[in-house]
Design an enzyme around this catalytic site. Structure first.
Site, PDB file in Angstrom:
ATOM      1  N   HIS A   6      41.038  40.066  41.653  1.00  5.85           N
ATOM      2  CA  HIS A   6      39.644  40.515  41.650  1.00  5.85           C
ATOM      3  C   HIS A   6      38.648  39.401  41.362  1.00  5.85           C
ATOM      4  O   HIS A   6      37.518  39.662  40.970  1.00  5.85           O
ATOM      5  CB  HIS A   6      39.468  41.659  40.633  1.00  5.85           C
ATOM      6  CG  HIS A   6      40.199  42.914  41.015  1.00  5.85           C
ATOM      7  ND1 HIS A   6      40.409  43.970  40.151  1.00  5.85           N
ATOM      8  CD2 HIS A   6      40.784  43.286  42.180  1.00  5.85           C
ATOM      9  CE1 HIS A   6      41.082  44.925  40.773  1.00  5.85           C
ATOM     10  NE2 HIS A   6      41.333  44.532  42.002  1.00  5.85           N
ATOM     11  N   VAL A  28      39.233  39.469  35.414  1.00  4.63           N
ATOM     12  CA  VAL A  28      38.343  38.427  35.898  1.00  4.63           C
ATOM     13  C   VAL A  28      37.964  37.476  34.761  1.00  4.63           C
ATOM     14  O   VAL A  28      37.114  36.607  34.913  1.00  4.63           O
ATOM     15  CB  VAL A  28      37.064  39.055  36.507  1.00  4.63           C
ATOM     16  CG1 VAL A  28      37.408  39.909  37.715  1.00  4.63           C
ATOM     17  CG2 VAL A  28      36.284  39.892  35.484  1.00  4.63           C
ATOM     18  N   CYS A  88      21.084  30.564  45.712  1.00  7.76           N
ATOM     19  CA  CYS A  88      21.948  29.616  46.420  1.00  7.76           C
ATOM     20  C   CYS A  88      21.150  28.352  46.750  1.00  7.76           C
ATOM     21  O   CYS A  88      20.046  28.435  47.308  1.00  7.76           O
ATOM     22  CB  CYS A  88      22.458  30.283  47.701  1.00  7.76           C
ATOM     23  SG  CYS A  88      23.321  29.173  48.811  1.00  7.76           S
ATOM     24  N   ALA A 110      49.959  45.672  24.295  1.00  7.76           N
ATOM     25  CA  ALA A 110      50.572  44.500  24.939  1.00  7.76           C
ATOM     26  C   ALA A 110      50.877  43.399  23.930  1.00  7.76           C
ATOM     27  O   ALA A 110      51.907  42.736  24.007  1.00  7.76           O
ATOM     28  CB  ALA A 110      49.644  43.975  26.030  1.00  7.76           C
TER      29      ALA A 110
HETATM   30  P1  NAD Z   1      41.399  50.198  33.189  1.00  7.38           P
HETATM   31  O1  NAD Z   1      40.180  50.029  32.346  1.00  7.38           O
HETATM   32  O2  NAD Z   1      41.371  51.184  34.278  1.00  7.38           O
HETATM   33  O3  NAD Z   1      42.636  50.585  32.269  1.00  7.38           O
HETATM   34  C1  NAD Z   1      42.940  49.904  31.100  1.00  7.38           C
HETATM   35  C2  NAD Z   1      44.329  50.319  30.672  1.00  7.38           C
HETATM   36  O4  NAD Z   1      44.691  49.510  29.570  1.00  7.38           O
HETATM   37  C3  NAD Z   1      44.434  51.783  30.209  1.00  7.38           C
HETATM   38  O5  NAD Z   1      45.537  52.386  30.840  1.00  7.38           O
HETATM   39  C4  NAD Z   1      44.654  51.658  28.705  1.00  7.38           C
HETATM   40  O6  NAD Z   1      45.496  52.683  28.201  1.00  7.38           O
HETATM   41  C5  NAD Z   1      45.346  50.307  28.631  1.00  7.38           C
HETATM   42  N1  NAD Z   1      45.255  49.627  27.329  1.00  7.38           N
HETATM   43  C6  NAD Z   1      44.276  49.698  26.399  1.00  7.38           C
HETATM   44  N2  NAD Z   1      44.558  48.900  25.360  1.00  7.38           N
HETATM   45  C7  NAD Z   1      45.743  48.298  25.634  1.00  7.38           C
HETATM   46  C8  NAD Z   1      46.552  47.351  24.955  1.00  7.38           C
HETATM   47  N3  NAD Z   1      46.215  46.855  23.760  1.00  7.38           N
HETATM   48  N4  NAD Z   1      47.717  46.941  25.546  1.00  7.38           N
HETATM   49  C9  NAD Z   1      48.090  47.436  26.749  1.00  7.38           C
HETATM   50  N5  NAD Z   1      47.353  48.338  27.443  1.00  7.38           N
HETATM   51  C10 NAD Z   1      46.184  48.753  26.898  1.00  7.38           C
HETATM   52  O7  NAD Z   1      41.751  48.754  33.702  1.00  7.38           O
HETATM   53  P2  NAD Z   1      42.340  48.299  35.086  1.00  7.38           P
HETATM   54  O8  NAD Z   1      43.492  49.165  35.447  1.00  7.38           O
HETATM   55  O9  NAD Z   1      42.530  46.844  34.964  1.00  7.38           O
HETATM   56  O10 NAD Z   1      41.209  48.574  36.191  1.00  7.38           O
HETATM   57  C11 NAD Z   1      39.850  48.438  35.973  1.00  7.38           C
HETATM   58  C12 NAD Z   1      39.155  47.316  36.757  1.00  7.38           C
HETATM   59  O11 NAD Z   1      38.249  46.760  35.817  1.00  7.38           O
HETATM   60  C13 NAD Z   1      39.977  46.178  37.251  1.00  7.38           C
HETATM   61  O12 NAD Z   1      39.574  45.931  38.542  1.00  7.38           O
HETATM   62  C14 NAD Z   1      39.566  44.961  36.388  1.00  7.38           C
HETATM   63  O13 NAD Z   1      39.299  43.855  37.234  1.00  7.38           O
HETATM   64  C15 NAD Z   1      38.247  45.344  35.816  1.00  7.38           C
HETATM   65  N6  NAD Z   1      38.025  44.903  34.423  1.00  7.38           N
HETATM   66  C16 NAD Z   1      38.416  43.662  34.012  1.00  7.38           C
HETATM   67  C17 NAD Z   1      38.203  43.276  32.699  1.00  7.38           C
HETATM   68  C18 NAD Z   1      38.633  41.897  32.264  1.00  7.38           C
HETATM   69  O14 NAD Z   1      38.749  40.986  33.076  1.00  7.38           O
HETATM   70  N7  NAD Z   1      38.912  41.712  30.970  1.00  7.38           N
HETATM   71  C19 NAD Z   1      37.596  44.128  31.801  1.00  7.38           C
HETATM   72  C20 NAD Z   1      37.187  45.389  32.260  1.00  7.38           C
HETATM   73  C21 NAD Z   1      37.417  45.767  33.572  1.00  7.38           C
END
Ligand code: NAD
Length: 249
Positions: free
Chosen positions: A125, A109, A153, A237
């Site tokens: 999301h 997000v 709102c 990544a």
């Molecule tokens: P998750 O937190 O469940 O999993 C994160 C994954 O990223 C893990 O498997 C971890 O091993 C991996 N990871 C950690 N560092 C990494 C790197 N440097 N390179 C590649 N992979 C790495 O996240 P999810 O599966 O996206 O689900 C959680 C929910 O939380 C989602 O709905 C998401 O929208 C939300 N979320 C979003 C954000 C954001 O927008 N930045 C942040 C936190 C949570």
């Protein structure tokens, strides 16, 4: 700073990526970890360390304490505004320019993919940069901050909430349908930085696999998807995606 070990890329994977008419990437919170944004599984810091984010990102939490939830999102929004896209985000934006056809489906997000230059993108999301009326659902890009209270709102006075999908809420139908369609049509699916545990997004890689796509997991850790992926690239990544991109030169 320690250099990452070289990434061992299978020749068949490189050939498949080079030849793929349609490449899709599915990203999760992990791709933004190298930009300094915590995943939900990482411990939060500071003021928010004692809260489990999975208990704040819910309709029940907002109904119980809208101010607490609004403040948490305001804090996250501020951290996001200070963060920069990383090498992983930029590599996906570049892949979009190079692949004959490309789509990015993100669970994030934070808007960092757009800031890195990605344009063909589905946000499953929502986006933390927007809010919406908690009663009428009208989406707004700007709002008046109210000291000590949740902004309301302009039309009906109900509290605003972030325009994101919370645990327990349905995904936007059109976005999910477009993502599913892409899973059935793509030749290669890159699954980056997601634990593959949050449904329905977690079901998307299996759709791609069943439709014959090559599924590539990019994640430093094992996930629910690892056993079913055709290739597993263990690493961050920001290291793996640029290495993959370089093979297309
Ligand atoms: P998750 O937190 O469940 O999993 C994160 C994954 O990223 C893990 O498997 C971890 O091993 C991996 N990871 C950690 N560092 C990494 C790197 N440097 N390179 C590649 N992979 C790495 O996240 P999810 O599966 O996206 O689900 C959680 C929910 O939380 C989602 O709905 C998401 O929208 C939300 N979320 C979003 C954000 C954001 O927008 N930045 C942040 C936190 C949570």
């Amino acid at each position: 700073m320690a250099t990452a070990p070289p990434i061992d890329l299978d020749a068949a994977l490189i050939d498949a990526l080079r030849a793929a008419p349609f490449v899709v990437a599915l990203t999760g919170a992990g791709i933004s970890a190298e930009s300094g944004l915590a995943t939900f599984r990482d411990a939060m810091d500071g003021l928010w360390a004692r809260f489990d984010p999975r208990d704040l990102a819910t309709p029940t939490a907002f109904a119980r304490n809208p101010k607490l939830v609004w403040d948490w999102y305001a804090w996250r929004r501020e951290r996001i505004s200070m963060a920069q896209p990383n090498r992983g985000h930029f590599a996906l934006a570049e892949l979009e320019r190079r692949a004959p056809r490309f789509l990015l489906v993100t669970q994030n997000v934070d808007g960092l993919h757009q800031r890195a230059g990605s344009r063909q993108l589905i946000e499953l999301h929502g986006n933390i940069g927007r809010a919406k009326c908690s009663r009428e659902g009208t989406v707004v890009g700007q709002w008046e901050a109210v000291a000590g209270a949740v902004p309301t709102c302009a039309n009906c006075g109900a509290p605003l909430r972030p325009d994101v999908v919370w645990f327990g809420e349905p995904l936007p139908e059109v976005s999910l349908a477009a993502a599913e369609d892409a899973m059935h049509r793509c030749n290669v699916l890159l699954v980056v930085g997601t634990s593959a545990e949050v449904y329905p997004a977690a079901a998307l890689p299996e759709m791609a696999r069943q439709s014959g796509a090559i599924v590539v997991e990019i994640n430093p850790n094992a996930t629910a998807l690892s056993a079913a992926a055709n290739y597993v690239l263990r690493g961050a990544a920001g290291d793996v995606l640029p290495a993959l991109l370089a093979t297309l030169d």
